[in-house]
Motif scaffolding. Structure first.
Motif, PDB file in Angstrom:
ATOM      1  N   ILE A 259     -39.608 -53.207  27.354  1.00 11.75           N
ATOM      2  CA  ILE A 259     -38.698 -53.679  26.247  1.00 11.75           C
ATOM      3  C   ILE A 259     -37.542 -52.047  26.321  1.00 11.75           C
ATOM      4  CG2 ILE A 259     -37.935 -53.751  24.098  1.00 11.75           C
ATOM      5  CD1 ILE A 259     -40.312 -54.295  23.396  1.00 11.75           C
ATOM      6  N   SER A 260     -37.611 -50.930  26.668  1.00 11.55           N
ATOM      7  CA  SER A 260     -36.551 -49.733  26.848  1.00 11.55           C
ATOM      8  C   SER A 260     -35.946 -50.558  28.104  1.00 11.55           C
ATOM      9  CB  SER A 260     -37.286 -48.576  26.352  1.00 11.55           C
ATOM     10  OG  SER A 260     -37.762 -48.576  26.868  1.00 11.55           O
ATOM     11  N   ASN A 261     -37.113 -50.243  28.866  1.00 10.74           N
ATOM     12  CA  ASN A 261     -36.386 -50.523  30.771  1.00 10.74           C
ATOM     13  C   ASN A 261     -35.437 -51.988  30.595  1.00 10.74           C
ATOM     14  OD1 ASN A 261     -38.002 -47.912  31.509  1.00 10.74           O
ATOM     15  ND2 ASN A 261     -39.565 -48.630  31.643  1.00 10.74           N
TER      16      ASN A 261
ATOM     17  N   GLY B 153     -33.536 -61.922  21.888  1.00 17.78           N
ATOM     18  CA  GLY B 153     -34.528 -62.317  21.186  1.00 17.78           C
ATOM     19  C   GLY B 153     -35.444 -61.100  21.281  1.00 17.78           C
ATOM     20  N   TYR B 154     -35.785 -60.370  21.198  1.00 22.77           N
ATOM     21  CA  TYR B 154     -36.726 -58.640  20.405  1.00 22.77           C
ATOM     22  C   TYR B 154     -36.363 -58.771  19.100  1.00 22.77           C
ATOM     23  CZ  TYR B 154     -37.276 -57.168  25.232  1.00 22.77           C
ATOM     24  OH  TYR B 154     -37.414 -57.265  26.712  1.00 22.77           O
ATOM     25  N   LEU B 155     -37.586 -58.586  18.197  1.00 22.59           N
ATOM     26  CA  LEU B 155     -37.330 -58.258  16.635  1.00 22.59           C
ATOM     27  C   LEU B 155     -36.804 -56.954  16.401  1.00 22.59           C
ATOM     28  CD1 LEU B 155     -40.779 -59.750  15.162  1.00 22.59           C
ATOM     29  CD2 LEU B 155     -38.617 -60.088  14.905  1.00 22.59           C
ATOM     30  N   LEU B 156     -35.502 -56.444  15.699  1.00 25.03           N
ATOM     31  CA  LEU B 156     -35.310 -55.069  15.610  1.00 25.03           C
ATOM     32  C   LEU B 156     -35.178 -55.314  14.025  1.00 25.03           C
ATOM     33  CD1 LEU B 156     -32.703 -53.693  18.261  1.00 25.03           C
ATOM     34  CD2 LEU B 156     -32.114 -54.242  15.321  1.00 25.03           C
TER      35      LEU B 156
ATOM     36  N   ILE C 272     -40.468 -48.304  18.287  1.00 21.06           N
ATOM     37  CA  ILE C 272     -41.108 -49.404  18.712  1.00 21.06           C
ATOM     38  C   ILE C 272     -42.455 -49.425  18.739  1.00 21.06           C
ATOM     39  CG2 ILE C 272     -41.323 -51.824  20.067  1.00 21.06           C
ATOM     40  CD1 ILE C 272     -39.361 -50.433  22.250  1.00 21.06           C
ATOM     41  N   ILE C 273     -43.011 -50.144  17.671  1.00 20.13           N
ATOM     42  CA  ILE C 273     -44.200 -49.843  17.357  1.00 20.13           C
ATOM     43  C   ILE C 273     -44.591 -51.613  17.188  1.00 20.13           C
ATOM     44  CG2 ILE C 273     -45.681 -49.519  15.280  1.00 20.13           C
ATOM     45  CD1 ILE C 273     -43.885 -47.448  14.276  1.00 20.13           C
TER      46      ILE C 273
END
Ligand SMILES: Cc1ncc(COP(=O)(O)O)c(C=O)c1O
Length: 361
Positions: free
Chosen positions: A327-329, A270-273, A238-239
């Protein structure tokens, strides 16, 4: 459903010998296993028998020429105590992709599912209930033809056994980005879950483990520059709030079931991936700019495991504390909620074993 599976049960269970509060990964095996043999173009002698050894011929072709593939899945119990398995149809699909690449027999999905459901019904008491523990299911297939000479075998054995397991990693993982050894090349077998991919990685992995690292984060075979995957996991970075993971288009990495699930969950949140090439220079630049928020691996055994530190060309790079990796949690919590049957299965991922169908057999 053309296959009939016979059952021979153990005379007495070994379950009392296992400490379910202390489960190392892959060291305990449940009472039964499924076995079937392929010859004359079909699967025969489909059977569930007591877990145990069997004899093999010294010229068994898998031992010499490496036609051997496997899968890994996890069974848990839902709130009502029913065995559930996370996305097994993805595993059987990948198993047959691996089989095709290794010139091995296809395993019919209905036989695979019936074998798994029946085995899990018989050994359902082996499914642990402590948090982060589960019953790991290991289907595998190998060439059993007895000959010396290099050609594709026509006889295979399929075996499925299970192991009660605890967490694979119980602390953030330290990865070593290797600039010398390579795991896979375009046109090779990187996408297949074949035994040789793991055998070839043992020596480099042992070297870095002696230096205190857990796993290699492999780079691509052509430029030695782009992140590929970790020995047991797909990689996510994640950057600056954007989740990035390498794409599958080169055929050099495993199409991970957990990877695909995290992608869908991230998009749903809704995260940018982005699925794209990501170079080691890009992550090191982001690190120096303070924009490298997170790196984590995903896999059935390891679920979502945070990377605490990575090494590249003599330098160690420490990543932010786990607690702050929002985010990852969140993605991990969403994934484990669905996998364990505690959260709503909005994607239809959870397979409930129909114990009522098999418990009488
Ligand atoms: C090399 C490799 N990459 C990725 C994964 C993750 O795949 P999955 O999420 O399907 O377990 C695994 C584990 O199976 C693996 O061995």
């Amino acid at each position: 459903m053309g296959y009939k599976i016979s059952v021979e049960r153990v005379k007495s269970s070994r379950i009392g010998e296992v400490d379910f509060n202390n489960l190392p990964f892959g060291r305990h095996f449940s009472d039964h296993m499924f076995m079937a043999d392929y010859f004359d173009g079909d699967w025969h002698n489909c059977r569930i028998i007591p877990f145990g050894e069997y004899s093999i011929h010294p010229a068994l072709s898998a031992l010499h020429y490496g036609q051997a593939i496997f899968e890994g899945m996890k069974a848990e119990k839902d709130e009502d105590g029913n065995p559930i398995v996370f996305r097994p149809s993805k595993n059987i699909n990948r198993f047959n992709i691996s089989a095709d690449r290794m010139a091995m027999a296809q395993m019919p999905e209905d036989l695979f599912m019936q074998a798994m459901d029946k085995l899990l019904t018989i050994d359902k008491d082996w499914i642990p209930s402590a948090p982060e523990s589960s019953l790991y299911v290991r289907p595998h297939m190998f060439a059993t033809e007895e000959f010396v000479g290099i050609r594709a075998a026509e006889h295979f054995r399929f075996v499925m056994f299970t192991c009660p397991v605890g967490a694979y990693y119980n602390r953030p993982v330290k990865v070593f980005i290797h600039d010398k050894y390579i795991r896979a090349f375009p046109g090779g077998v990187g996408f297949a879950k074949c035994a040789g991919n793991y055998g070839a990685a043992m020596m480099p992995a042992r070297e870095i483990q002696k230096m205190g690292y857990d796993q290699i984060l492999w780079l691509d075979g052509i430029h030695h520059k782009y992140l590929q995957e970790i020995g047991t996991m797909n990689i996510f970075v994640i950057i600056d709030g954007v989740i990035i993971t390498p794409g599958l288009d080169q055929g050099t990495i495993l199409d991970g079931v957990t990877r695909d699930s995290i992608i869908q969950l991230a998009e749903n949140e809704g995260y940018l991936l982005q699925e794209r090439d990501i170079s080691v220079d890009e992550i090191i630049n982001a690190y120096h700019e303070g924009k490298l928020d997170d790196m984590f691996g995903t896999g059935t055994a390891a679920v979502l495991s945070h990377i605490g530190e990575f090494h590249y060309k003599g330098e160690n790079y420490e990543l932010p504390p786990i607690e702050g990796r929002e985010i990852s949690n969140k993605l991990k919590e969403r994934l484990t909620g669905i996998k364990s049957g505690k959260a709503e299965d909005i994607f239809g991922w959870v397979h409930t074993v129909p114990v009522g169908v098999y418990s009488g057999s």
